[in-house]
Design a protein around this motif. Sequence first.
Motif, short mmCIF file in Angstrom:
data_model
loop_
_atom_site.label_atom_id
_atom_site.label_comp_id
_atom_site.label_asym_id
_atom_site.label_seq_id
_atom_site.Cartn_x
_atom_site.Cartn_y
_atom_site.Cartn_z
N ILE A 121 79.08 -20.28 8.09
CA ILE A 121 78.19 -20.58 9.21
C ILE A 121 77.05 -21.44 8.68
O ILE A 121 76.40 -21.09 7.68
CB ILE A 121 77.63 -19.30 9.84
N TYR A 122 76.83 -22.58 9.34
CA TYR A 122 75.75 -23.49 8.99
C TYR A 122 74.75 -23.56 10.14
O TYR A 122 75.11 -23.37 11.31
CB TYR A 122 76.27 -24.91 8.74
N LEU A 123 73.50 -23.88 9.81
CA LEU A 123 72.47 -24.15 10.81
C LEU A 123 71.92 -25.55 10.59
O LEU A 123 71.46 -25.88 9.49
CB LEU A 123 71.33 -23.13 10.70
N LEU A 124 71.99 -26.37 11.65
CA LEU A 124 71.43 -27.72 11.62
C LEU A 124 70.15 -27.70 12.45
O LEU A 124 70.19 -27.47 13.67
CB LEU A 124 72.42 -28.72 12.20
N ARG A 125 69.01 -27.90 11.79
CA ARG A 125 67.71 -27.87 12.47
C ARG A 125 66.85 -29.01 11.95
O ARG A 125 66.63 -29.13 10.75
CB ARG A 125 67.02 -26.54 12.26
N ASP A 126 66.39 -29.85 12.88
CA ASP A 126 65.50 -30.97 12.53
C ASP A 126 66.08 -31.83 11.42
O ASP A 126 65.37 -32.25 10.49
CB ASP A 126 64.12 -30.44 12.12
N THR A 143 75.70 -18.38 5.07
CA THR A 143 76.62 -17.41 4.48
C THR A 143 76.95 -17.76 3.05
O THR A 143 76.85 -18.92 2.64
CB THR A 143 77.92 -17.33 5.30
N GLN A 144 77.37 -16.77 2.30
CA GLN A 144 77.86 -16.97 0.93
C GLN A 144 79.33 -16.56 0.87
O GLN A 144 79.70 -15.51 1.40
CB GLN A 144 77.05 -16.14 -0.07
N ASP A 145 80.18 -17.40 0.24
CA ASP A 145 81.61 -17.13 0.18
C ASP A 145 81.89 -15.87 -0.65
O ASP A 145 81.30 -15.67 -1.72
CB ASP A 145 82.36 -18.31 -0.43
N PHE A 191 74.99 -9.67 6.40
CA PHE A 191 74.25 -10.00 7.62
C PHE A 191 73.08 -10.92 7.28
O PHE A 191 72.52 -10.85 6.19
CB PHE A 191 73.70 -8.74 8.29
N ALA A 192 72.74 -11.76 8.22
CA ALA A 192 71.54 -12.60 8.12
C ALA A 192 71.00 -12.79 9.53
O ALA A 192 71.76 -12.75 10.50
CB ALA A 192 71.85 -13.94 7.47
N GLU A 193 69.69 -12.97 9.65
CA GLU A 193 69.12 -13.16 10.98
C GLU A 193 67.84 -13.97 10.89
O GLU A 193 67.26 -14.15 9.80
CB GLU A 193 68.83 -11.82 11.65
N GLY A 194 67.42 -14.49 12.03
CA GLY A 194 66.21 -15.30 12.05
C GLY A 194 65.84 -15.70 13.46
O GLY A 194 66.47 -15.30 14.45
N GLU A 195 64.76 -16.51 13.57
CA GLU A 195 64.25 -16.96 14.85
C GLU A 195 65.00 -18.21 15.30
O GLU A 195 65.36 -19.06 14.48
CB GLU A 195 62.76 -17.28 14.75
N LEU A 196 65.22 -18.32 16.61
CA LEU A 196 65.83 -19.51 17.19
C LEU A 196 64.77 -20.56 17.51
O LEU A 196 63.60 -20.24 17.70
CB LEU A 196 66.56 -19.15 18.49
N ALA A 197 65.22 -21.79 17.57
CA ALA A 197 64.38 -22.89 18.03
C ALA A 197 65.22 -23.76 18.96
O ALA A 197 66.44 -23.90 18.76
CB ALA A 197 63.86 -23.72 16.86
N GLU A 198 64.59 -24.30 19.96
CA GLU A 198 65.32 -25.17 20.87
C GLU A 198 65.89 -26.37 20.11
O GLU A 198 65.20 -26.98 19.30
CB GLU A 198 64.42 -25.62 22.01
N GLY A 199 67.16 -26.67 20.36
CA GLY A 199 67.82 -27.77 19.66
C GLY A 199 68.59 -27.34 18.43
O GLY A 199 69.30 -28.15 17.82
N ASP A 200 68.49 -26.05 18.02
CA ASP A 200 69.27 -25.57 16.88
C ASP A 200 70.76 -25.75 17.15
O ASP A 200 71.24 -25.57 18.27
CB ASP A 200 69.01 -24.07 16.64
N THR A 201 71.50 -26.12 16.08
CA THR A 201 72.95 -26.23 16.17
C THR A 201 73.58 -25.37 15.10
O THR A 201 73.27 -25.51 13.91
CB THR A 201 73.42 -27.69 15.98
N PHE A 202 74.42 -24.43 15.52
CA PHE A 202 75.14 -23.57 14.58
C PHE A 202 76.59 -24.05 14.49
O PHE A 202 77.24 -24.31 15.51
CB PHE A 202 75.11 -22.11 15.06
N LEU A 203 77.09 -24.15 13.25
CA LEU A 203 78.45 -24.61 12.99
C LEU A 203 79.22 -23.49 12.30
O LEU A 203 78.83 -23.05 11.21
CB LEU A 203 78.44 -25.86 12.10
#
Length: 561
Positions: free
Chosen positions: A128-133, A140-142, A168-180
């Motif tokens: 799982i990747y997060l693309l932000r700004d 995640t770690q393999d 598990f991992a968690e965090g705050e969302l931001a408008e425009g975030d893209t999860f892959l």
Amino acid sequence: MPLTVSLGHASLTGPRARNEDFVGAVTPEAAELENKGLLAAIADGVGGHANGREAAEFALRSLLSDYYATPDTWSVRKSLEKVIVAANRWLFAQGAKRNETAGMATTLAAIVVRGRRWLCVHAGDSRIYLLRDGQLSRLTQDHVWEHPELDTVLSRAVGLDRHINLDFAEGELAEGDTFLLLTDGVWGSLSDARIRQIAEKHADAQEAAFALASSAVDSGSQDNSSALVLRIGTLPADSLRDTLARIRELPLPPPLKPGQTLDGLQIVEVLHESRVTLLYRVRSQDGQPFVLKTLREGSDLQDTAALAHEEWLARRVTDAAFPQVTDWPARSHLYYLMSWHDGETLAQRIARGHRFSLAELVELATRLLKALAALHRLTIIHRDVKPENIHLGSDGRLRLLDLGVAASDSGADERFNEINNPGTPSYMAPQLFEGGSCNESSDLYAAGITLYQAATRRFPHGEIEAFQRPRFGDPVPPTRFRPELPEWFESILLKAVARDAERRFETAEEFLLALQRGAHRPLSVPRRRPLLERDPQMGLKLLAAGSLLANLVLAILLFVR
């Protein structure tokens, strides 16, 4: 403004004869979106094992359906963990009993977006990747081991072992975030820079997912290539729930007197006043009675949040053994409504001198424990079980009142003030006086004290005053006050109110089972412990006193001679 998310997915077989990946998502609406969030997941059946595709599909379908069947009061993490552990157990069992499905396993990566937060869980090497700004980060770690003859060997996967450890991992969302969410067929063929470039190039989530999967195939991927893309649009208000945000904006009602009206509700009487809360009996214009709960003037924002949290919990307890929250569209002030029921509390019945027969005590215990069992299944701890909070209705039902200090594994992001004292000393389990936390056991202890009091009008460890630091010994047998009580019932009460938690009932169901067996399969009466075990200091004092007395006698004898 509600949470909005756009989704896209693609899964290409590539050069392999069979696609063993599986991709899925659930996009609920309204209350379910608010309570459970949006869930998306990707799975890759373990290559070289039988039925890898079947394992991936089963794990994902189980997760996507069963997650939404878990109680709303469970945290997101607990709900995901329970469902995935169950799927792991089933897949492992299939491999253990059928040779053709030995090793049936799959990787799994899933994400839940709810409110203004995200939480992901994974096992295996799907990522799982997060693309932000413009910045791409891996969440995640393999879970792999290096192997001299193979590229990698999975160290964790759903169905691979009897027990599974999840990250598990968690965090705050931001408008425009893209999860892959990508299987190794994609991330193993594309660099992080290329993944970021493709995700940024395609504004549409579906186009981005297909571009990622097809680019991996074009780059020579020898595995199935699957991608799932989530793009965050708008976010809801920053709050525990939208309900909490709305309630915080409402003004407190002024102090009300019988005959006055509020939002079309006429005040009949003041039922209860505490340091922070007020309870009124009210009735609507058509004469229907309700209980209105609000806060006193001068309450702060944390008290407001606590009342809102109490309402949020009460709405989720739909069992008939609890008052039900009533929606009131005209609500313009800070309060919530509950159903009203004629009758009296157990405390009132005890105070007016009612002597409970054995049959009445067993019936009282059974109904109380069923109510607690329903509450505990929702992972809610009442924390203030006592006769004042047990209502005996004219309709023959027992109802457990007041969730004002209840605690729940709700996944809340905020800590709330307690709008009442957390428990009443005489009903609090011994571990609570030593800094321990409330749990199912402490609720059951309070239930035991309540039943003991109903039977004898006394407390097994004596009445405890506020701010007192009590010392607990063995409980006084109830037959000292009610000699006619049978031995089996006494044994149940003594077990329920034992000083040590490990000697007490662990669950409401265990307590109920002991009652149902009754005289047919009675519990053994707890052995009264020796003095040195009950009070080591008293034993030493008696030994010292005996030694002093013996020395005094010897001194007198010597003096006489």
